[in-house]
Design a protein around this motif. Structure first.
Motif, PDB file in Angstrom:
ATOM      1  N   ILE A  79       9.561  -2.556   3.942  1.00  0.00           N
ATOM      2  CA  ILE A  79       9.121  -1.166   3.943  1.00  0.00           C
ATOM      3  C   ILE A  79       9.870  -0.453   5.059  1.00  0.00           C
ATOM      4  CG2 ILE A  79       7.189   0.433   4.181  1.00  0.00           C
ATOM      5  CD1 ILE A  79       5.346  -1.782   3.200  1.00  0.00           C
ATOM      6  N   ASN A  80      10.706   0.500   4.675  1.00  0.00           N
ATOM      7  CA  ASN A  80      11.539   1.210   5.641  1.00  0.00           C
ATOM      8  C   ASN A  80      11.015   2.624   5.840  1.00  0.00           C
ATOM      9  OD1 ASN A  80      13.170  -1.080   5.716  1.00  0.00           O
ATOM     10  ND2 ASN A  80      14.512  -0.317   4.096  1.00  0.00           N
ATOM     11  N   ILE A  81      10.786   2.982   7.088  1.00  0.00           N
ATOM     12  CA  ILE A  81      10.277   4.316   7.411  1.00  0.00           C
ATOM     13  C   ILE A  81      11.452   5.282   7.515  1.00  0.00           C
ATOM     14  CG2 ILE A  81       8.966   5.726   9.031  1.00  0.00           C
ATOM     15  CD1 ILE A  81       7.324   3.603   7.541  1.00  0.00           C
ATOM     16  N   THR A  82      11.439   6.273   6.654  1.00  0.00           N
ATOM     17  CA  THR A  82      12.452   7.323   6.753  1.00  0.00           C
ATOM     18  C   THR A  82      11.774   8.576   7.294  1.00  0.00           C
ATOM     19  OG1 THR A  82      12.200   7.955   4.420  1.00  0.00           O
ATOM     20  CG2 THR A  82      13.899   6.331   4.957  1.00  0.00           C
ATOM     21  N   ASN A 132      10.160  -1.798   8.863  1.00  0.00           N
ATOM     22  CA  ASN A 132      11.215  -1.267   9.728  1.00  0.00           C
ATOM     23  C   ASN A 132      10.818   0.144  10.169  1.00  0.00           C
ATOM     24  OD1 ASN A 132      13.419  -3.233   9.969  1.00  0.00           O
ATOM     25  ND2 ASN A 132      13.572  -3.040   7.739  1.00  0.00           N
ATOM     26  N   ASN A 133      10.183   0.204  11.323  1.00  0.00           N
ATOM     27  CA  ASN A 133       9.624   1.461  11.811  1.00  0.00           C
ATOM     28  C   ASN A 133      10.347   2.009  13.034  1.00  0.00           C
ATOM     29  OD1 ASN A 133       7.283   3.458  12.433  1.00  0.00           O
ATOM     30  ND2 ASN A 133       7.357   2.146  14.250  1.00  0.00           N
ATOM     31  N   ILE A 181       6.488  -5.961  12.346  1.00  0.00           N
ATOM     32  CA  ILE A 181       6.640  -4.517  12.577  1.00  0.00           C
ATOM     33  C   ILE A 181       7.567  -4.267  13.755  1.00  0.00           C
ATOM     34  CG2 ILE A 181       5.438  -2.352  13.100  1.00  0.00           C
ATOM     35  CD1 ILE A 181       2.883  -3.571  12.001  1.00  0.00           C
ATOM     36  N   THR A 182       8.557  -3.401  13.568  1.00  0.00           N
ATOM     37  CA  THR A 182       9.391  -2.974  14.697  1.00  0.00           C
ATOM     38  C   THR A 182       8.852  -1.646  15.240  1.00  0.00           C
ATOM     39  OG1 THR A 182      10.969  -1.714  13.335  1.00  0.00           O
ATOM     40  CG2 THR A 182      11.420  -4.058  13.666  1.00  0.00           C
ATOM     41  N   GLY A 188      19.706  -0.640  13.188  1.00  0.00           N
ATOM     42  CA  GLY A 188      18.518  -1.430  13.507  1.00  0.00           C
ATOM     43  C   GLY A 188      17.818  -1.895  12.246  1.00  0.00           C
ATOM     44  N   VAL A 189      17.677  -0.989  11.280  1.00  0.00           N
ATOM     45  CA  VAL A 189      17.054  -1.336   9.993  1.00  0.00           C
ATOM     46  C   VAL A 189      17.902  -2.357   9.239  1.00  0.00           C
ATOM     47  CG1 VAL A 189      16.383  -0.434   7.725  1.00  0.00           C
ATOM     48  CG2 VAL A 189      15.884   0.893   9.798  1.00  0.00           C
TER      49      VAL A 189
END
Length: 267
Positions: free
Chosen positions: A127-130, A78-79, A6-7, A106-107
């Motif tokens: 899993i990318n947080i938009t 990718n948070n 987790i970022t 970064g992502v």
């Protein structure tokens, strides 16, 4: 035991996700710029705190390479990101560049570092947080919109590229959340010609409005669902406000929603 990387795990949604996955029996690699300041996650078993600044490409690559020598990562979340609000005329070059560097590059950089590992193993999930604002535009958020729309498009394109290798790419798009995002995690600028517009937009960030937003824990549950449901679903919309806006966009079409929202901000 499965492992999630987790970022941006020091606060808000990233920390909520770290705590949830840990409680579900996962090993959590929680990355952040200043792990020495993180006291809560440090006390939990099966949580590894790692220093990571997603804007530093070289160190990101080296850090992930070292992690993969000793850990088998199953999910990458990718948070890491922040909001930049204000009229475009009010923003500096440095603010714009850092927004894109963090929220988009970064992502991309973290994802690219993990792809060979997932591809060779023929499994893994990104899993990318938009954001709701990665699905529709909003005044004073044009650069933030640009970064999140870009992550959405990046994720969809990449999902096709990696499908033949058994690797999934998913997007979680939250609406408003009850976190410090509107405070610590938001930057911006002021321009006198946009005062009336900014005042109108600011109504959405009032204490009363934020109280109605979705809790970070609830969005973390959506992330957990995306990580474990074994579906080939691309987008997960999180929060009642986000779901309402997304359904409105589908129902009215993008142009119809644009016309409706534009009318709200014409004085």
């Amino acid at each position: 035991m499965k492992t999630i990387f987790i970022t941006g795990a020091s606060s808000g949604l990233g920390k909520a996700a770290a705590k949830l996955f840990q409680a579900k029996g996962w090993h959590v690699i929680a990355t952040m710029r200043k792990p020495e300041n993180e006291m809560e996650l440090r006390k939990l078993s099966n949580v590894s705190l790692i220093e990571l600044d997603v804007t530093d490409t070289d160190r990101t690559n080296k850090t992930i390479s070292n992690i993969l020598k000793s850990h088998s990562v199953d999910v990458v979340l990718n948070n890491a990101g922040y909001g930049l609000i204000g009229p475009l005329e009010a923003l500096t070059d440095e603010q714009i560049q850092m927004q894109v560097q963090t929220n988009l590059f970064g992502v991309i950089n973290v994802t690219r570092a993990f792809i060979p590992f997932f591809r060779e193993r023929k499994s893994g999930t990104f899993i990318n947080i938009t954001s709701t604002f990665g699905l529709l535009g909003y005044p004073t958020c044009s650069i933030y919109n640009a970064s999140k729309f870009a992550v959405d498009g990046f994720s969809e394109g990449l999902a096709y590229e990696l499908a033949n290798f058994g690797v999934k790419v998913k997007i979680v798009a939250p609406g408003g959340m009850q976190t410090d995002f509107a405070g610590r995690s938001m930057q911006g600028g002021f321009h006198p010609k946009y005062t009336q517009l900014v005042e109108k937009v600011s109504e959405g960030y009032s204490d009363e409005q934020i109280a109605n937003y979705t809790k970070a824990d609830d969005v973390a549950n959506v992330i957990y669902e995306a990580a474990t449901d074994d579906k080939n679903q691309l987008r997960y919309i999180a929060g009642n406000d986000a779901i309402g806006l997304y359904e409105e966009r589908i129902g009215l079409t993008a142009e119809g929603q644009f016309a409706k929202m534009r009318a709200q901000f014409i004085f």
